[in-house]
Design a protein around this motif. Structure first.
Motif, PDB file in Angstrom:
ATOM      1  N   TYR A  58     -27.170 -27.449 -12.151  1.00  0.00           N
ATOM      2  CA  TYR A  58     -26.599 -26.383 -11.314  1.00  0.00           C
ATOM      3  C   TYR A  58     -25.135 -26.657 -10.987  1.00  0.00           C
ATOM      4  O   TYR A  58     -24.750 -26.742  -9.849  1.00  0.00           O
TER       5      TYR A  58
ATOM      6  N   ASP B 170     -30.780 -44.272 -11.522  1.00  0.00           N
ATOM      7  CA  ASP B 170     -30.628 -43.073 -10.695  1.00  0.00           C
ATOM      8  C   ASP B 170     -32.001 -42.627 -10.228  1.00  0.00           C
ATOM      9  O   ASP B 170     -33.020 -43.109 -10.727  1.00  0.00           O
TER      10      ASP B 170
ATOM     11  N   THR C 182     -25.586 -36.261 -16.137  1.00  0.00           N
ATOM     12  CA  THR C 182     -25.023 -37.289 -15.256  1.00  0.00           C
ATOM     13  C   THR C 182     -25.187 -38.671 -15.885  1.00  0.00           C
ATOM     14  O   THR C 182     -24.243 -39.472 -15.923  1.00  0.00           O
TER      15      THR C 182
HETATM   16  C1  PRP Z   1     -28.912 -35.281  -8.985  1.00  0.00           C
HETATM   17  C2  PRP Z   1     -29.677 -36.535  -9.322  1.00  0.00           C
HETATM   18  C3  PRP Z   1     -28.997 -37.021 -10.567  1.00  0.00           C
HETATM   19  C4  PRP Z   1     -28.582 -35.733 -11.252  1.00  0.00           C
HETATM   20  C5  PRP Z   1     -29.513 -35.441 -12.404  1.00  0.00           C
HETATM   21  O1  PRP Z   1     -27.736 -35.617  -8.352  1.00  0.00           O
HETATM   22  O2  PRP Z   1     -29.629 -37.466  -8.266  1.00  0.00           O
HETATM   23  O3  PRP Z   1     -27.858 -37.818 -10.283  1.00  0.00           O
HETATM   24  O4  PRP Z   1     -28.685 -34.691 -10.274  1.00  0.00           O
HETATM   25  O5  PRP Z   1     -29.176 -34.252 -13.061  1.00  0.00           O
HETATM   26  P1  PRP Z   1     -28.807 -34.190 -14.603  1.00  0.00           P
HETATM   27  O6  PRP Z   1     -29.794 -35.077 -15.331  1.00  0.00           O
HETATM   28  O7  PRP Z   1     -28.991 -32.736 -14.954  1.00  0.00           O
HETATM   29  O8  PRP Z   1     -27.414 -34.644 -14.759  1.00  0.00           O
HETATM   30  P2  PRP Z   1     -26.736 -34.511  -7.803  1.00  0.00           P
HETATM   31  O9  PRP Z   1     -25.853 -34.062  -8.912  1.00  0.00           O
HETATM   32  O10 PRP Z   1     -27.554 -33.479  -7.084  1.00  0.00           O
HETATM   33  O11 PRP Z   1     -25.769 -35.281  -6.836  1.00  0.00           O
HETATM   34  P3  PRP Z   1     -25.982 -36.148  -5.489  1.00  0.00           P
HETATM   35  O12 PRP Z   1     -26.856 -37.324  -5.872  1.00  0.00           O
HETATM   36  O13 PRP Z   1     -24.601 -36.591  -5.135  1.00  0.00           O
HETATM   37  O14 PRP Z   1     -26.634 -35.280  -4.467  1.00  0.00           O
END
Ligand code: PRP
Ligand code: ADE
Length: 174
Positions: free
Chosen positions: A97, A119, A127
């Motif tokens: 998103y 993670d 990410t």
């Molecule tokens: C979430 C989660 C991962 C990522 C996974 O973090 O903690 O880091 O999304 O998504 P992906 O596999 O599609 O990349 P978020 O981006 O919500 O950030 P935050 O941990 O800072 O809240």
């Protein structure tokens, strides 16, 4: 006996309508849940040399810190752009998103170091892929990618395995 999945709360429509947000704060907040999560994340890497743990912001810091402490190795944060005070290298990526840039201090890893990347959740893998690229650009080697949750429908595991990564997740949500 409660499973890892049982400790994770689901919040519908966060942060956007249609997203089923898998909230690990309920797992972290439970002493048994947190302990078994850390132990299970470490289990596949027992006896394997690991020089550093790298955690992805934000929940990867909580897990990565505990794992690094357990392994008696250093912890390195990969942060969203603009948060680290020193000289950094950066990598852009797309999320389930949104879009973002992550960065790491350019002296945080040494060439040849063996890295465990951590993670809370693997969704599209964007990410984690950005993290892997940063680690590899510094000449270090990712020996494993460990997550609490895999969302297999979003293809992250397949993406990371295509990069040759060893991917380990404690549970899945459809
Ligand atoms: C979430 C989660 C991962 C990522 C996974 O973090 O903690 O880091 O999304 O998504 P992906 O596999 O599609 O990349 P978020 O981006 O919500 O950030 P935050 O941990 O800072 O809240
Ligand atoms: N990051 C990406 N997708 C997510 C989800 N469904 N729940 C929690 N974190 C996420």
């Amino acid at each position: 006996m409660k499973t890892i999945q049982d400790y994770i709360r689901t919040i519908p429509d966060f942060p956007h309508k249609g997203i089923m947000f898998r909230d690990v704060t309920t797992l972290f907040g439970d002493p048994r849940g947190f302990r078994i999560a850390i132990n299970q994340l470490l289990h596949p890497y027992a006896g394997q040399p690991i020089d550093k743990v790298v955690g992805l912001e934000a929940r990867g810091f909580i897990l990565g810190g505990a794992i690094a402490h357990q392994l008696s190795v250093g912890f390195v944060p990969i942060r969203k752009k603009g948060k680290l005070p020193g000289t950094t290298i950066e990598q852009s990526y797309t999320l389930e998103y949104g879009e973002a840039i992550v960065e790491v201090h350019d002296d945080a890893l040494q060439p040849g170091e063996k890295i465990l990347l951590v993670d809370d959740l693997l969704a599209t893998g964007g990410t984690a892929e950005a993290g892997i690229k940063l680690i590899e650009r510094m000449g270090a080697e990712v020996v494993g990618c460990a997550f609490i949750i895999d969302l297999p429908d979003l293809g992250g595991r397949a993406k990371l395995e295509k990069l040759g990564m060893d991917v380990h997740a404690l549970c899945q949500f459809e």
